[in-house]
Motif scaffolding. Sequence first.
Motif, PDB file in Angstrom:
ATOM      1  N   MET A   1       0.845  -1.172   0.000  1.00 56.58           N
ATOM      2  CA  MET A   1       0.000   0.000   0.000  1.00 56.58           C
ATOM      3  C   MET A   1       0.898   1.245   0.000  1.00 56.58           C
ATOM      4  SD  MET A   1      -2.773   1.219   2.920  1.00 56.58           S
ATOM      5  CE  MET A   1      -3.993   0.044   2.449  1.00 56.58           C
ATOM      6  N   ARG A   2       0.468   2.253  -0.723  1.00 57.23           N
ATOM      7  CA  ARG A   2       1.224   3.509  -0.764  1.00 57.23           C
ATOM      8  C   ARG A   2       1.240   4.164   0.619  1.00 57.23           C
ATOM      9  NH1 ARG A   2       1.462   6.942  -5.691  1.00 57.23           N
ATOM     10  NH2 ARG A   2       1.197   8.618  -4.189  1.00 57.23           N
ATOM     11  N   LEU A   3       2.347   4.829   0.920  1.00 63.14           N
ATOM     12  CA  LEU A   3       2.521   5.504   2.206  1.00 63.14           C
ATOM     13  C   LEU A   3       1.420   6.526   2.462  1.00 63.14           C
ATOM     14  CD1 LEU A   3       4.143   6.218   4.759  1.00 63.14           C
ATOM     15  CD2 LEU A   3       5.544   7.715   3.332  1.00 63.14           C
ATOM     16  N   ASP A   4       1.127   7.391   1.478  1.00 59.40           N
ATOM     17  CA  ASP A   4       0.117   8.435   1.696  1.00 59.40           C
ATOM     18  C   ASP A   4      -1.266   7.841   1.964  1.00 59.40           C
ATOM     19  OD1 ASP A   4      -0.049   7.623  -0.992  1.00 59.40           O
ATOM     20  OD2 ASP A   4      -0.448   9.632  -1.751  1.00 59.40           O
ATOM     21  N   LYS A   5      -1.589   6.746   1.294  1.00 59.07           N
ATOM     22  CA  LYS A   5      -2.889   6.107   1.524  1.00 59.07           C
ATOM     23  C   LYS A   5      -2.936   5.470   2.915  1.00 59.07           C
ATOM     24  CE  LYS A   5      -6.429   3.124  -0.225  1.00 59.07           C
ATOM     25  NZ  LYS A   5      -6.947   2.334  -1.299  1.00 59.07           N
ATOM     26  N   PHE A   6      -1.852   4.805   3.329  1.00 58.38           N
ATOM     27  CA  PHE A   6      -1.826   4.209   4.667  1.00 58.38           C
ATOM     28  C   PHE A   6      -2.020   5.271   5.741  1.00 58.38           C
ATOM     29  CE2 PHE A   6       0.392   3.269   8.598  1.00 58.38           C
ATOM     30  CZ  PHE A   6      -0.273   2.115   8.986  1.00 58.38           C
ATOM     31  N   LEU A   7      -1.329   6.401   5.608  1.00 57.13           N
ATOM     32  CA  LEU A   7      -1.432   7.462   6.605  1.00 57.13           C
ATOM     33  C   LEU A   7      -2.856   7.994   6.703  1.00 57.13           C
ATOM     34  CD1 LEU A   7       1.903   9.317   5.877  1.00 57.13           C
ATOM     35  CD2 LEU A   7       1.388   7.907   7.871  1.00 57.13           C
ATOM     36  N   LYS A   8      -3.547   8.094   5.566  1.00 55.74           N
ATOM     37  CA  LYS A   8      -4.930   8.572   5.567  1.00 55.74           C
ATOM     38  C   LYS A   8      -5.872   7.532   6.164  1.00 55.74           C
ATOM     39  CE  LYS A   8      -8.851   9.556   2.642  1.00 55.74           C
ATOM     40  NZ  LYS A   8      -9.742   8.547   3.213  1.00 55.74           N
ATOM     41  N   VAL A   9      -5.792   6.279   5.685  1.00 56.14           N
ATOM     42  CA  VAL A   9      -6.707   5.228   6.149  1.00 56.14           C
ATOM     43  C   VAL A   9      -6.523   4.969   7.646  1.00 56.14           C
ATOM     44  CG1 VAL A   9      -7.312   2.779   5.927  1.00 56.14           C
ATOM     45  CG2 VAL A   9      -6.917   4.151   3.892  1.00 56.14           C
ATOM     46  N   SER A  10      -5.267   5.000   8.111  1.00 58.63           N
ATOM     47  CA  SER A  10      -4.988   4.753   9.534  1.00 58.63           C
ATOM     48  C   SER A  10      -5.272   5.990  10.392  1.00 58.63           C
ATOM     49  CB  SER A  10      -3.532   4.348   9.723  1.00 58.63           C
ATOM     50  OG  SER A  10      -2.673   5.436   9.433  1.00 58.63           O
ATOM     51  N   ARG A  11      -5.487   7.121   9.726  1.00 62.41           N
ATOM     52  CA  ARG A  11      -5.762   8.403  10.380  1.00 62.41           C
ATOM     53  C   ARG A  11      -4.579   8.929  11.198  1.00 62.41           C
ATOM     54  NH1 ARG A  11     -10.503   6.001   9.329  1.00 62.41           N
ATOM     55  NH2 ARG A  11     -12.347   7.242   8.896  1.00 62.41           N
ATOM     56  N   LEU A  12      -3.375   8.495  10.866  1.00 61.30           N
ATOM     57  CA  LEU A  12      -2.187   9.131  11.446  1.00 61.30           C
ATOM     58  C   LEU A  12      -2.103  10.563  10.929  1.00 61.30           C
ATOM     59  CD1 LEU A  12       0.435   6.253  11.338  1.00 61.30           C
ATOM     60  CD2 LEU A  12      -0.198   7.578  13.354  1.00 61.30           C
ATOM     61  N   ILE A  13      -2.501  10.750   9.650  1.00 57.38           N
ATOM     62  CA  ILE A  13      -2.652  12.081   9.052  1.00 57.38           C
ATOM     63  C   ILE A  13      -4.035  12.076   8.402  1.00 57.38           C
ATOM     64  CG2 ILE A  13      -1.818  13.686   7.294  1.00 57.38           C
ATOM     65  CD1 ILE A  13       1.004  12.678   7.800  1.00 57.38           C
ATOM     66  N   LYS A  14      -4.815  13.124   8.639  1.00 56.21           N
ATOM     67  CA  LYS A  14      -6.232  13.094   8.273  1.00 56.21           C
ATOM     68  C   LYS A  14      -6.532  13.118   6.774  1.00 56.21           C
ATOM     69  CE  LYS A  14      -7.905  14.837  12.566  1.00 56.21           C
ATOM     70  NZ  LYS A  14      -9.072  15.090  13.279  1.00 56.21           N
ATOM     71  N   ARG A  15      -5.720  13.822   5.990  1.00 54.70           N
ATOM     72  CA  ARG A  15      -6.016  13.926   4.557  1.00 54.70           C
ATOM     73  C   ARG A  15      -4.854  13.395   3.739  1.00 54.70           C
ATOM     74  NH1 ARG A  15      -6.906  18.948   6.298  1.00 54.70           N
ATOM     75  NH2 ARG A  15      -5.408  19.835   4.864  1.00 54.70           N
ATOM     76  N   ARG A  16      -5.171  12.739   2.646  1.00 55.46           N
ATOM     77  CA  ARG A  16      -4.135  12.157   1.801  1.00 55.46           C
ATOM     78  C   ARG A  16      -3.251  13.226   1.165  1.00 55.46           C
ATOM     79  NH1 ARG A  16      -5.136   7.175  -2.379  1.00 55.46           N
ATOM     80  NH2 ARG A  16      -2.978   6.911  -3.022  1.00 55.46           N
ATOM     81  N   THR A  17      -3.830  14.353   0.811  1.00 55.88           N
ATOM     82  CA  THR A  17      -3.015  15.421   0.216  1.00 55.88           C
ATOM     83  C   THR A  17      -2.007  15.959   1.228  1.00 55.88           C
ATOM     84  OG1 THR A  17      -4.757  17.022   0.726  1.00 55.88           O
ATOM     85  CG2 THR A  17      -4.712  16.155  -1.506  1.00 55.88           C
ATOM     86  N   LEU A  18      -2.419  16.061   2.491  1.00 54.75           N
ATOM     87  CA  LEU A  18      -1.498  16.499   3.533  1.00 54.75           C
ATOM     88  C   LEU A  18      -0.408  15.450   3.761  1.00 54.75           C
ATOM     89  CD1 LEU A  18      -0.729  18.598   5.620  1.00 54.75           C
ATOM     90  CD2 LEU A  18      -2.308  17.494   7.214  1.00 54.75           C
ATOM     91  N   ALA A  19      -0.778  14.174   3.741  1.00 50.03           N
ATOM     92  CA  ALA A  19       0.200  13.098   3.893  1.00 50.03           C
ATOM     93  C   ALA A  19       1.228  13.159   2.760  1.00 50.03           C
ATOM     94  CB  ALA A  19      -0.502  11.741   3.887  1.00 50.03           C
ATOM     95  N   LYS A  20       0.766  13.452   1.548  1.00 46.87           N
ATOM     96  CA  LYS A  20       1.670  13.564   0.408  1.00 46.87           C
ATOM     97  C   LYS A  20       2.628  14.747   0.590  1.00 46.87           C
ATOM     98  CE  LYS A  20       1.628  14.008  -4.659  1.00 46.87           C
ATOM     99  NZ  LYS A  20       3.008  14.328  -4.658  1.00 46.87           N
TER     100      LYS A  20
END
Length: 96
Positions: A1-20
């Motif tokens: 799984m892509r890093l940005d998607k994992f961060l969003k789905v796990s809610r470590l970071i709320k938005r995928r664009t912010l994770a990116k």
Amino acid sequence: MRLDKFLKVSRLIKRRTLAKQVADQGRITINGKVSKASSVVKAGDELSIRFGQKVVTARVDELKESTKKEDAASMYTILKEEKLEKVEPEFIDDED
């Protein structure tokens, strides 16, 4: 799984664009290597994320394509949280 998607789905970071954005600024490492948003995350990987003056280290426990808010925390384990000390700029005295 892509890093940005994992961060969003796990809610470590709320938005995928912010994770990116955070990943593209070099503020995330996977197993000690600076990672981009497109880096692949696997179960067992250790992520370190720098949020301002704090570094959060988490282990990836499981990957899910989607999850409910209350189940998101089961995707990772927080290993440690460290506060970074502010580095004061050195002043050069030009009056000597």
